[in-house]
Motif scaffolding. Structure first.
Motif, PDB file in Angstrom:
ATOM      1  N   ILE A   1       0.737  -1.053  -0.074  1.00  0.00           N
ATOM      2  CA  ILE A   1       0.131  -0.189   0.035  1.00  0.00           C
ATOM      3  C   ILE A   1       0.789   1.361  -0.102  1.00  0.00           C
ATOM      4  N   GLY A   2       2.154   1.296   0.303  1.00  0.00           N
ATOM      5  CA  GLY A   2       2.905   2.277   0.243  1.00  0.00           C
ATOM      6  C   GLY A   2       3.289   3.049  -1.129  1.00  0.00           C
ATOM      7  N   ASP A   3       3.329   4.256  -1.020  1.00  0.00           N
ATOM      8  CA  ASP A   3       3.710   5.229  -2.128  1.00  0.00           C
ATOM      9  C   ASP A   3       5.503   5.446  -2.091  1.00  0.00           C
ATOM     10  N   ILE A   4       5.835   5.857  -0.743  1.00  0.00           N
ATOM     11  CA  ILE A   4       7.090   6.109  -0.641  1.00  0.00           C
ATOM     12  C   ILE A   4       7.753   5.084   0.503  1.00  0.00           C
TER      13      ILE A   4
ATOM     14  N   ASN B   1       9.460  -8.146  -0.891  1.00  0.00           N
ATOM     15  CA  ASN B   1       8.559  -6.947  -0.628  1.00  0.00           C
ATOM     16  C   ASN B   1       8.417  -6.010  -1.648  1.00  0.00           C
ATOM     17  N   ILE B   2       9.548  -5.876  -2.466  1.00  0.00           N
ATOM     18  CA  ILE B   2       9.467  -5.120  -3.497  1.00  0.00           C
ATOM     19  C   ILE B   2       8.789  -5.564  -4.647  1.00  0.00           C
ATOM     20  N   ILE B   3       8.475  -6.937  -4.786  1.00  0.00           N
ATOM     21  CA  ILE B   3       7.496  -7.411  -6.060  1.00  0.00           C
ATOM     22  C   ILE B   3       6.011  -7.099  -5.776  1.00  0.00           C
TER      23      ILE B   3
ATOM     24  N   ASP C   1       2.878  -0.052  -8.672  1.00  0.00           N
ATOM     25  CA  ASP C   1       3.571   0.660  -9.951  1.00  0.00           C
ATOM     26  C   ASP C   1       3.917   1.944  -9.510  1.00  0.00           C
ATOM     27  N   GLY C   2       5.043   2.347  -9.709  1.00  0.00           N
ATOM     28  CA  GLY C   2       5.571   3.706  -9.231  1.00  0.00           C
ATOM     29  C   GLY C   2       5.966   4.058  -7.890  1.00  0.00           C
ATOM     30  N   ALA C   3       6.072   2.927  -7.152  1.00  0.00           N
ATOM     31  CA  ALA C   3       6.579   3.128  -5.731  1.00  0.00           C
ATOM     32  C   ALA C   3       8.098   3.802  -5.718  1.00  0.00           C
TER      33      ALA C   3
ATOM     34  N   PRO D   1       9.885  -7.746 -13.076  1.00  0.00           N
ATOM     35  CA  PRO D   1       9.178  -9.149 -13.983  1.00  0.00           C
ATOM     36  C   PRO D   1       7.626  -9.014 -13.989  1.00  0.00           C
ATOM     37  N   ASN D   2       7.040  -8.487 -13.062  1.00  0.00           N
ATOM     38  CA  ASN D   2       5.588  -8.397 -13.084  1.00  0.00           C
ATOM     39  C   ASN D   2       5.119  -7.224 -14.020  1.00  0.00           C
ATOM     40  N   GLY D   3       5.954  -6.268 -14.676  1.00  0.00           N
ATOM     41  CA  GLY D   3       5.677  -5.304 -15.539  1.00  0.00           C
ATOM     42  C   GLY D   3       5.567  -4.045 -14.696  1.00  0.00           C
ATOM     43  N   LYS D   4       5.597  -3.969 -13.331  1.00  0.00           N
ATOM     44  CA  LYS D   4       5.611  -2.877 -12.434  1.00  0.00           C
ATOM     45  C   LYS D   4       6.837  -2.060 -12.413  1.00  0.00           C
ATOM     46  N   ARG D   5       6.818  -0.840 -12.201  1.00  0.00           N
ATOM     47  CA  ARG D   5       7.938   0.015 -11.941  1.00  0.00           C
ATOM     48  C   ARG D   5       8.264   0.494 -10.541  1.00  0.00           C
TER      49      ARG D   5
END
Length: 419
Positions: free
Chosen positions: A264-267, A282-284, A288-290, A327-331
């Motif tokens: 749920i975090g943004d930063i 955690n990162i995965i 998107d955009g975290a 790998p899941n397409g998120k950045r």
């Protein structure tokens, strides 16, 4: 790269004039240390003393090094982080006769070579920020010339306490980080402001309305969490200490495991001093955009190597902002290569707060020189130094406080009076 053997190695000596102006600005805002310099310049207690220091080479550090130089010391200085050196300040110090070996953007080999350069000059005093210099001196360059040392950070103090407990510490060290006038202000107010400054310079994003996850609720984490909330963020704290987690909760923050907060975090800001606090598991899970930032001393709190290995692509978006395609397409966006965001992407702590930290450093070095019979142990800053720094700071700020009356002093020392 300009280099004069055994004297200095900085990026560009021609930056000295600009660096001198930076030092002038810092000195204007570090009046506590300037008061101490005034006395040390007259007494010269460090005459004939050789100091090897590994510190962030900033304008504030420059004021400290100048003070030690005025006190009579011969100073050798290297940077304590490959990205934290301010090149104009390094050039200015080199132009004034300080032996400086530091520039912004050192690779790992250069970073350790510079530390080795200052380690092998047979110093009398070791000043460190993080413990790398202390460790290297113990491993390769210890000599009986060493009177003692100081340590600036929580990370370094932890390493030194481990050395003491293992029975391998070879000289006394004063834990400057443990002074009240250091950690209550530098760690909390200094990092609280400068870490956010680094994040904003790297990204220029809006803080208000964002969900910010702070890993670690020590003094650094407290400071960042408090100021993020002050800017309108919704703050979540992750912790491994039940006491600190409870404190964060009662300070009004949400508390949860990092695995849940990751979703749920943004930063995300790490402030623990430990390794892989945010890992690839955690990162995965992140949005998107975290955005990922580190406020701890070493670049190990975020699994940077795992991020590089598992990402499909990496590209630099802005200075100190790298985009990783998962790998899941998120950045996700890693700031300052996972290094200290406040020093790599910004200028570190404000001069006013480093005024107290470096006043403690200068007075602790003087204390070591005047007390050469200390045992091989890690010591807290003597209470009289802590109080002197606080009193000087209040004085230069124009603040006066009460003093106890004779009656109050006597009452505070007695045990007979009851209700």
């Amino acid at each position: 790269m300009k280099c004069r053997p055994n004297m200095y190695k900085v990026k560009e000596i021609k930056l000295a004039d600009q660096g001198l102006r930076q030092l002038e600005w810092a000195e204007m805002h570090m009046q506590t240390l300037m008061k101490i310099r005034e006395r040390l310049s007259k007494e010269k207690p460090l005459a004939g003393i050789k100091i090897s220091a590994v510190l962030h080479v900033t304008k504030e550090t420059g004021v400290l090094v100048r003070t030690l130089h005025h006190a009579g010391a011969e100073v050798y200085l290297a940077g304590s982080n490959p990205l934290s050196t301010q090149d104009d300040v390094a050039a200015a110090l080199a132009s004034e006769g300080i032996n400086v070996f530091a520039w912004k953007g050192e690779n790992e080999k250069e970073y350790y070579e510079n530390i080795e350069t200052v380690a092998k000059v047979s110093p009398n005093i070791i000043m460190d920020d993080g413990g790398d210099l202390h460790a290297l001196v113990h491993e390769k360059y210890y000599s009986t010339n060493i009177i003692g040392g100081t340590e600036e950070t929580t990370t370094g103090v932890v390493r030194l306490k481990a050395m003491e407990e293992a029975g391998v510490l070879k000289y006394p060290v004063i834990a400057v980080n443990n002074a009240f006038t250091k950690y209550l202000f530098d760690n909390r107010f200094g990092t609280g402001q400068s870490a956010i400054d680094g994040i904003l310079r790297a990204t220029n994003i809006m803080i208000a309305g964002k969900i910010v996850v702070i890993s670690g609720y020590g003094w650094v984490g407290r400071g960042i969490a408090s100021r993020m909330r002050g800017m309108g963020a919704r703050v979540i704290v992750t912790e491994v200490s039940p006491v600190r987690a409870l404190e964060a909760l009662m300070d009004g923050f949400e508390v949860m495991p990092i695995d849940k907060a990751a979703e749920i975090g943004d930063i995300f800001v790490t402030a623990t001093g430990n390794i892989n606090v945010i890992d690839m598991n955690n990162i995965i899970k992140m949005k998107d955009g975290a955005i990922l930032a580190n406020a701890g001393h070493f670049n190990v709190e975020i699994d940077v190597e795992g991020l590089k290995k598992e990402s499909k692509q990496m590209r630099n978006i802005r200075p100190f902002t790298d985009e990783y395609l998962l790998p899941n397409g998120k950045r996700v966006y890693l700031l300052a290569e996972g290094r200290l965001v406040n020093l790599a992407a910004a200028e570190g702590h404000p001069s006013e707060v480093m005024d107290m930290s470096f006043a403690n450093q200068a007075l602790s070095v003087e204390y070591m020189i005047r007390n050469k019979d200390l045992k091989k142990a890690v010591y807290n800053v003597p209470e009289e130094i802590d109080n002197e720094v606080a009193s000087l700071k209040l004085s230069v700020m124009g603040i006066k406080i009460d003093e106890m009356t004779k009656q109050q002093k006597e009452y505070s020392k007695q045990w007979k009076y009851g209700t």
